[in-house]
Enzyme design. Structure first.
Site, mmCIF file in Angstrom:
data_model
loop_
_atom_site.group_PDB
_atom_site.id
_atom_site.type_symbol
_atom_site.label_atom_id
_atom_site.label_comp_id
_atom_site.label_asym_id
_atom_site.label_seq_id
_atom_site.Cartn_x
_atom_site.Cartn_y
_atom_site.Cartn_z
ATOM 1 N N GLU A 70 12.849 9.014 -0.706
ATOM 2 C CA GLU A 70 13.638 7.793 -0.542
ATOM 3 C C GLU A 70 14.969 7.859 -1.281
ATOM 4 O O GLU A 70 15.799 6.967 -1.169
ATOM 5 C CB GLU A 70 12.843 6.596 -1.083
ATOM 6 C CG GLU A 70 11.505 6.393 -0.399
ATOM 7 C CD GLU A 70 10.618 5.462 -1.187
ATOM 8 O OE1 GLU A 70 10.442 4.310 -0.751
ATOM 9 O OE2 GLU A 70 10.094 5.877 -2.232
ATOM 10 N N ASN A 114 14.235 3.245 5.143
ATOM 11 C CA ASN A 114 14.947 2.046 4.685
ATOM 12 C C ASN A 114 15.618 2.280 3.335
ATOM 13 O O ASN A 114 16.804 2.017 3.154
ATOM 14 C CB ASN A 114 13.984 0.860 4.586
ATOM 15 C CG ASN A 114 13.458 0.422 5.927
ATOM 16 O OD1 ASN A 114 14.001 0.776 6.970
ATOM 17 N ND2 ASN A 114 12.381 -0.337 5.926
ATOM 18 N N ASP A 115 14.824 2.746 2.361
ATOM 19 C CA ASP A 115 15.405 2.996 1.045
ATOM 20 C C ASP A 115 16.331 4.203 1.052
ATOM 21 O O ASP A 115 17.352 4.215 0.353
ATOM 22 C CB ASP A 115 14.304 3.192 -0.003
ATOM 23 C CG ASP A 115 13.919 1.883 -0.681
ATOM 24 O OD1 ASP A 115 14.817 1.052 -0.899
ATOM 25 O OD2 ASP A 115 12.731 1.684 -0.973
ATOM 26 N N ARG A 140 -0.006 0.496 1.796
ATOM 27 C CA ARG A 140 0.673 -0.125 0.660
ATOM 28 C C ARG A 140 -0.367 -0.817 -0.227
ATOM 29 O O ARG A 140 -1.165 -1.608 0.274
ATOM 30 C CB ARG A 140 1.695 -1.161 1.134
ATOM 31 C CG ARG A 140 2.740 -0.642 2.117
ATOM 32 C CD ARG A 140 3.665 -1.784 2.507
ATOM 33 N NE ARG A 140 4.620 -1.404 3.525
ATOM 34 C CZ ARG A 140 4.425 -1.539 4.837
ATOM 35 N NH1 ARG A 140 3.287 -2.053 5.281
ATOM 36 N NH2 ARG A 140 5.353 -1.180 5.704
ATOM 37 N N ARG A 157 19.762 -2.945 1.132
ATOM 38 C CA ARG A 157 19.027 -2.988 2.394
ATOM 39 C C ARG A 157 18.695 -4.400 2.845
ATOM 40 O O ARG A 157 18.308 -4.621 3.990
ATOM 41 C CB ARG A 157 17.734 -2.169 2.300
ATOM 42 C CG ARG A 157 16.806 -2.606 1.212
ATOM 43 C CD ARG A 157 15.558 -1.764 1.134
ATOM 44 N NE ARG A 157 14.575 -2.164 2.121
ATOM 45 C CZ ARG A 157 13.296 -1.807 2.093
ATOM 46 N NH1 ARG A 157 12.869 -1.010 1.138
ATOM 47 N NH2 ARG A 157 12.462 -2.228 3.008
ATOM 48 N N CYS A 191 7.769 7.082 7.454
ATOM 49 C CA CYS A 191 7.012 5.831 7.416
ATOM 50 C C CYS A 191 7.927 4.625 7.251
ATOM 51 O O CYS A 191 7.487 3.531 6.932
ATOM 52 C CB CYS A 191 5.950 5.853 6.316
ATOM 53 S SG CYS A 191 6.622 5.982 4.646
ATOM 54 N N ARG A 198 -0.208 4.881 -0.777
ATOM 55 C CA ARG A 198 0.971 4.897 -1.644
ATOM 56 C C ARG A 198 0.636 4.154 -2.934
ATOM 57 O O ARG A 198 0.176 3.012 -2.896
ATOM 58 C CB ARG A 198 2.165 4.225 -0.958
ATOM 59 C CG ARG A 198 3.458 4.312 -1.781
ATOM 60 C CD ARG A 198 4.624 3.657 -1.071
ATOM 61 N NE ARG A 198 4.476 2.201 -1.021
ATOM 62 C CZ ARG A 198 5.298 1.398 -0.350
ATOM 63 N NH1 ARG A 198 6.295 1.905 0.353
ATOM 64 N NH2 ARG A 198 5.108 0.088 -0.347
ATOM 65 N N HIS A 217 13.258 -9.792 6.323
ATOM 66 C CA HIS A 217 11.841 -10.075 6.589
ATOM 67 C C HIS A 217 11.622 -10.420 8.063
ATOM 68 O O HIS A 217 10.637 -9.993 8.678
ATOM 69 C CB HIS A 217 11.370 -11.238 5.724
ATOM 70 C CG HIS A 217 11.212 -10.885 4.283
ATOM 71 N ND1 HIS A 217 11.249 -11.806 3.278
ATOM 72 C CD2 HIS A 217 11.012 -9.691 3.677
ATOM 73 C CE1 HIS A 217 11.071 -11.195 2.112
ATOM 74 N NE2 HIS A 217 10.927 -9.925 2.332
#
Length: 547
Positions: free
Chosen positions: A412, A435-436, A287, A446, A483, A323, A185
């Site tokens: 992903e 990331n995923d 999101r 991750r 993204c 999304r 985070h």
């Protein structure tokens, strides 16, 4: 004497300043005082939990994007009814309020730690919420960002989401933490704020208040007691960068005019004015989780319609990619994910929630469709965690059933990247979530800082998959975006462009540097650095090849 400390690069940029360490967590005396009575102690502890939740909600009202999403999750955790039940049990057994809070949180922390994976990483968040509630119960100052006379470099063991989301870039010059990885985070939010950051720097424990340091977030380096010439050099480079960024405006493109759309990631209606005013070409990732977190039942059709409409109204004539609900794993939603899964990162998450509960997805799609008709916005919808062409076909049919013209999916999962051509035959566009995709490609959680080297977006194997998806997009003449966090890296952006990516979606502070980086190179230059990076033996060599 000048020394260097090393950690994980988390947010690019260089800054110098004096150290200010986080306020410490409250410590309970070893001697437990006598209880004032179960009823009174329970009331005190319950009020402490409510006070923490209200403070987090107050902070969250001014936030948007990833920051708002993370803080919503914190509120949901502290309002968990089972915490109150644990506190009631502890106060009935004679513990005072603060000790009862500690006891109740300890049980939850033990459960999460035992589950492993994503949920084990939430232990740090729970510990922070515990410390805040204990501080309220004791009537002392909670842990947090120190008060300082001027701008400072913030140093901490780790940063809790409740602190990170409210950092003021005008006061916090840079961040250094002893723990954490590039996908923590702290790192994500530092990048969204444009604050240089180094995480996972264990030696930072030696830094003390008032000490002068230079933080290089791109290199993962902290220089302690720097020489004057280094400070002068940093100031010159910063001024040159400010002038360079100010030179470039408008749509993203390479030096020779090859277009690369520069888009924004947002996570709610907060901060829409700032996002709409940013020099970007639209929204590449909207999101929608902010509407679903911290509640016992799904938001109604009308509530969703109104919330989406606020975002669409802020971007007239520009594309907005929505999304659909990405619940599951580290974002459990009770009415969507009510099962305890042994490995939630590999369980019912993303689009799989919509397959399990079609009504949940259908209401969301209908709300998006109704809101889109009310505003002159180019609305597009994509599903997260799609693994097969059959899933892509099914999702696209549902989107079009509700009158939404353009349907896409997130790439992903390695299976989706490997079969990108078949997936693109079913949808209008795809967007790669780096990331995923890195997590599943390298079988590396991750959120686990220890595996940060495997999650590096410069890993050639990950770039191979990006290249494969981009090539499928070229063959089908359909857009392929990024993204994930990688999109906002100004050094990596030309590489992704050279691989064939057509859009990059990022936080607003990252846009100017990415735009400037692209304008310095022709498309052939980008293709050359992409070829060098993808041919490199490892992430460090790939980064060096592009530098």
């Amino acid at each position: 004497m000048t020394t260097e400390l090393h950690g994980n690069p988390a947010s690019p940029g260089t800054a110098s300043g004096t150290v200010a360490r986080m306020r410490p967590v409250p410590e309970l005396p070893a001697q437990v005082p006598e209880s004032a009575g179960a009823e009174q102690e329970f009331a005190t502890a319950k009020a402490a939990l409510a006070g923490v939740a209200e403070e987090l909600e107050r902070r969250g009202k001014a936030l948007s994007g990833e920051a708002a999403e993370i803080l919503d999750t914190q509120v949901m955790m502290v309002r968990d009814p089972s915490l109150e039940q644990g506190i009631a049990k502890a106060t009935d057994e004679g513990l005072p309020a603060a000790w009862a809070v500690r006891e109740a949180f300890a049980a939850h922390i033990e459960v999460l730690r035992g589950l492993g994976g994503y949920l084990a990483e939430r232990v740090t968040d729970l510990a922070d919420l515990r410390d805040r509630a204990i501080a309220v119960a004791l009537g002392v100052e909670p842990p947090g960002i120190p008060a300082a006379d001027g701008p400072f470099v913030l140093v901490a063991v780790d940063l809790a989401p409740a602190d990170t989301v409210t950092l003021d870039p005008s006061n916090v010059l840079a961040i250094v933490t002893e723990k954490g990885g590039a996908t923590s985070h702290t790192a994500i939010l530092a990048r969204s704020l444009g604050i240089p950051a180094v995480v996972g720097c264990a030696a930072a424990e030696s830094l003390s208040d008032g000490q002068l340091v230079v933080v290089d977030g791109g290199a993962g380096k902290v220089v302690v007691d720097p020489e004057t010439r280094l400070l002068d050099s940093i100031e010159r480079e910063a001024e040159e960068q400010r002038r360079e960024l100010a030179r470039h405006r408008g749509p993203g493109s390479t030096k020779d005019g090859h277009p690369v759309k520069l888009l924004l990631n947002i996570g709610g209606a907060g901060g829409l004015e700032e996002a709409a005013a940013a020099d970007a070409e639209g929204i590449g990732l909207f999101r929608t989780e902010f509407l679903f977190l911290d509640r016992a039942e799904a938001p109604s059709l009308d509530e969703q319609r109104a919330a989406y409409g606020k975002v669409f109204a802020a971007f007239p004539g520009r594309p907005v990619v929505v999304r659909t609900l990405d619940a599951g794993a580290d974002k459990p939603v009770p009415f969507a994910n009510d099962d305890v899964e042994p490995n939630p990162a590999l369980g019912v998450r993303g689009y799989r929630v919509g397959r399990r509960n079609p009504g949940l997805l259908d209401v969301q799609l209908e709300a998006i469709s109704l809101a889109a008709r009310e505003h002159e916005t180019d609305v597009r919808v994509m599903a997260p965690m799609v693994a097969t062409a059959a899933e892509a076909r099914e999702f696209a049919a549902r989107v079009r059933h509700f009158g939404i013209a353009r349907a896409g999916v997130m790439i992903e999962v390695p299976a989706a990247a490997l079969r990108a051509e078949a997936i693109l035959a079913e949808v209008d566009f795809v967007s790669i979530g780096t990331n995923d995709l890195a997590q599943y490609t390298f079988a590396a959680d991750r959120l686990l800082g220890e595996l940060n080297d495997l999650l590096d977006p410069w890993q050639p194997a990950l770039l191979d998959l990006v290249s494969m998806v981009a090539e499928a997009g070229r063959k089908s003449a359909k857009p392929v975006g990024i993204c994930g966090e990688a999109a906002g890296d100004p050094l990596l952006a030309p590489v992704l462009t050279g691989l064939g990516v057509t859009s990059l979606s990022m936080s607003a502070p990252a846009v100017p540097a990415v735009r400037a980086a692209l304008r310095r190179q022709t498309f052939d230059d980008c293709a050359a650095v992409a070829a060098a990076a993808i041919a490199a033996p490892d992430a460090a060599a790939a980064r060096a090849a592009a530098s």
